[in-house]
Write a protein that holds these residues in place. Structure first.
Motif, short mmCIF file in Angstrom:
data_model
loop_
_atom_site.label_atom_id
_atom_site.label_comp_id
_atom_site.label_asym_id
_atom_site.label_seq_id
_atom_site.Cartn_x
_atom_site.Cartn_y
_atom_site.Cartn_z
N GLN A 321 8.07 3.17 10.03
CA GLN A 321 8.22 1.82 10.12
C GLN A 321 6.67 1.85 9.96
O GLN A 321 5.83 0.29 9.26
CB GLN A 321 8.58 0.66 10.48
CG GLN A 321 9.12 -0.19 10.52
CD GLN A 321 9.45 -0.89 9.91
OE1 GLN A 321 10.55 -0.27 8.69
NE2 GLN A 321 9.08 -2.18 8.43
N ALA A 322 5.96 1.70 10.99
CA ALA A 322 4.37 1.98 10.48
C ALA A 322 3.87 1.99 9.55
O ALA A 322 2.64 1.39 8.48
CB ALA A 322 3.52 3.03 11.74
N LEU A 323 4.21 3.56 8.66
CA LEU A 323 4.05 2.64 7.35
C LEU A 323 3.91 1.98 6.34
O LEU A 323 2.77 2.00 4.96
CB LEU A 323 4.01 4.57 6.93
CG LEU A 323 3.76 5.08 5.59
CD1 LEU A 323 2.19 5.40 5.46
CD2 LEU A 323 4.32 6.40 5.30
N VAL A 324 5.03 1.64 6.77
CA VAL A 324 5.95 0.40 5.36
C VAL A 324 4.70 -0.44 5.48
O VAL A 324 3.79 -1.54 5.85
CB VAL A 324 6.66 0.23 5.94
CG1 VAL A 324 6.85 -1.43 5.44
CG2 VAL A 324 7.81 0.94 5.14
N PHE A 385 -4.48 8.27 4.22
CA PHE A 385 -4.84 9.28 4.73
C PHE A 385 -6.30 9.04 6.04
O PHE A 385 -5.96 9.95 7.21
CB PHE A 385 -5.23 9.70 3.84
CG PHE A 385 -4.83 11.49 3.99
CD1 PHE A 385 -3.84 11.76 4.15
CD2 PHE A 385 -5.61 12.25 2.92
CE1 PHE A 385 -3.61 13.18 4.97
CE2 PHE A 385 -5.98 13.57 4.05
CZ PHE A 385 -4.43 14.28 4.47
N GLU A 386 -7.51 8.06 5.20
CA GLU A 386 -8.70 8.31 5.79
C GLU A 386 -8.43 7.82 7.41
O GLU A 386 -8.42 8.88 8.69
CB GLU A 386 -9.23 7.69 5.16
CG GLU A 386 -10.78 9.02 4.58
CD GLU A 386 -11.52 7.46 3.64
OE1 GLU A 386 -12.14 7.98 2.55
OE2 GLU A 386 -12.15 6.36 4.38
N ASN A 390 -5.72 6.32 13.73
CA ASN A 390 -5.58 5.30 14.39
C ASN A 390 -4.91 4.52 13.81
O ASN A 390 -4.38 3.26 14.58
CB ASN A 390 -7.13 4.80 13.72
CG ASN A 390 -8.77 5.06 13.31
OD1 ASN A 390 -8.79 5.98 14.46
ND2 ASN A 390 -8.87 5.15 12.55
N VAL A 391 -3.56 4.68 13.53
CA VAL A 391 -2.46 3.96 13.06
C VAL A 391 -1.27 4.43 14.14
O VAL A 391 -0.91 4.89 15.16
CB VAL A 391 -1.42 4.32 11.86
CG1 VAL A 391 -0.47 3.30 11.51
CG2 VAL A 391 -2.48 4.59 10.80
N THR A 412 4.07 -4.20 17.32
CA THR A 412 3.29 -2.90 16.81
C THR A 412 3.43 -3.03 17.92
O THR A 412 2.80 -3.54 19.48
CB THR A 412 1.42 -3.59 16.64
OG1 THR A 412 2.02 -4.27 14.87
CG2 THR A 412 1.34 -2.52 16.70
N VAL A 413 2.93 -1.23 18.71
CA VAL A 413 3.40 -0.73 19.98
C VAL A 413 1.61 -0.99 20.14
O VAL A 413 0.61 -0.14 19.72
CB VAL A 413 3.52 0.26 20.31
CG1 VAL A 413 3.40 1.14 21.82
CG2 VAL A 413 5.30 0.08 19.38
#
Ligand code: PLP
Length: 414
Positions: A321-324, A385-386, A390-391, A412-413
């Motif tokens: 979900q974070a990537l989405v 990707f870079e 930090n996500v 977001t956490v």
């Protein structure tokens, strides 16, 4: 800007399909458009009883609702989310038994969508054949990475189901894409047409459910096709109660025209080649960049292994979900999580039982995007990707009981 949320109902229809739409026969009964749709499905599936439905899940609700209920078990290579929800909603249980290779994202195998035949036979014996609502082979296996199923595996499933007198159904919404892989990867099918391969796969089954929004190249529609007369009679009654009369089942005549034409266009060899190669092109570009993916690339989508991309985010914080969210915020690209948001469960203590993989699906609509759109997506991934270290993860702040990923809300956490 780029909508990779789904390949369902997002295809561009051809000029032929649009022309068919102008000729739709909207008669309640005896519509010519229904006759065209029915005969194209007969020809393809060889199944005698065909019912139109407004989309795939309507067929699922009718068939699995009827065969399901408390004490029943359904077995699949991987149940799609609506399939699982319809089965569980009836009170039955849904068990996934993909081959073990299918659950290792980076492992190369030609047919990672296959069902584990040893587990299938063991499960039928364990639960008792009379308690099996049905065995469902999903081709290609959407929730398992869009991976294909071989004809040998389909035959193996069919043989076991026949031996124990258990119903065997095909979830065939991507049957043409699956046929492409069979022709190019399985020995003995090199000289078959894609349609012949599909026909052979249907021949093994007791029935099929199709969401026409995929390989029938339309924006809405589906069907349920069955071999057994008694089962068909029961489903017919449910269809009339909830979907509509047997000659339209929730569809307009014009929709049925477009489905009949789409079911022919989808087996065009040039189209299928373009389709599978263009999906693979995006996947190969991302793979070269170092983005962890399900390999080899599936038919309708590229699946990113979010757990490997964000190893610092625990599954309880939903790396997929974070990537989405990152994809949307960085590049206006919509995608969907296929991981613990979609398939996670809670145990008795409320602790998350995670899904076997944490994937993000980039589903490619058919006949819509050009190479320059895909190049843009690749550029967005370079930025992602870079910035991958930090996500942050996500937490669910609101969720319904069934199909939570459709309407859940997140924070977001920090
Ligand atoms: C494999 C599979 N089965 C069933 C369905 C349900 O079809 P629909 O969305 O038309 O209800 C989908 C939809 O995405 C699917 O991918």
């Amino acid at each position: 800007m780029i909508d990779f949320l789904t390949d369902s109902g997002t295809s561009a229809m051809s000029s032929n399909q649009w022309a068919g739409i102008m000729q739709g026969d909207e008669s309640y009964a005896g519509s010519k458009s229904w006759e065209r749709m029915e005969s194209s499905i007969h020809e393809l599936t060889g199944l005698p009883f065909v019912f139109p439905t407004h989309q795939g899940r309507a067929g699922e609700r009718i068939l699995y609702g009827y065969l399901g209920g408390e004490g029943k078990t359904f077995i699949s290579n991987t149940h799609f989310d609506t399939t699982r929800a319809n089965i569980e909603f009836s009170g039955a249980e849904a068990i996934d038994i993909p081959i073990s290779e299918g659950t290792i994202p980076s492992l190369i195998h030609p047919f990672k969508g296959n069902m584990d035949l040893v587990k299938l036979e063991d499960l039928i014996k364990l639960k008792g054949a009379e308690n099996i609502g049905g065995v469902i082979l999903t081709v290609t296996n959407n929730s398992g990475g869009g991976q294909p199923v071989s004809m040998a595996n389909a035959k193996g499933v069919s043989d076991i189901c026949k031996k124990y007198n258990v119903n065997y159904f095909l979830d065939c919404c991507r049957i043409a894409e699956n046929s492409y892989f069979v022709k190019h990867r399985e020995k003995g099918f090199e000289n078959h047409t894609y349609k012949q391969i599909a026909q052979e796969m249907f021949f093994l089954t007791d029935g099929a459910i199709m969401s026409a929004k995929k390989d029938a190249l339309v924006n809405m529609g589906g069907f349920l096709a069955l071999k057994n007369k008694e089962l068909a009679e029961a489903c017919k009654n449910l269809l009339i109660i909830t979907e509509g009369f047997t000659t339209y089942g929730g569809l307009s005549g014009r929709d049925m025209e477009a489905i009949a034409i789409g079911l022919e266009e989808i087996f065009d060899a040039n189209y299928l080649h373009y389709r599978i190669k263009s999906t693979a092109y995006l996947g190969e570009r991302l793979h070269k960049m170092g983005i962890p993916l399900i390999m080899p690339i599936g038919g309708h989508a590229v699946y990113i292994d979010a757990k490997a991309l964000y190893p610092h985010i625990p599954v309880e914080q939903y790396p997929g979900q974070a990537l989405v969210c990152e994809l949307y915020l960085t590049g206006g690209i919509r995608s969907v999580e296929i991981g613990s948001v979609m398939f996670g469960k809670y145990d008795e203590k409320g602790k998350l039982v995670p899904a076997s993989m944490e994937l993000v699906r980039l589903a490619i609509p058919r006949r819509v995007y050009t190479q320059s759109h895909i190049e843009f997506v690749v550029e967005v991934f370079e930025k992602l990707f870079e910035n991958r270290k930090n996500v942050s993860g996500c937490m669910i702040i609101e969720e319904p009981k069934f199909l939570r990923h459709f309407t859940a809300k997140f924070n977001t956490v920090s």
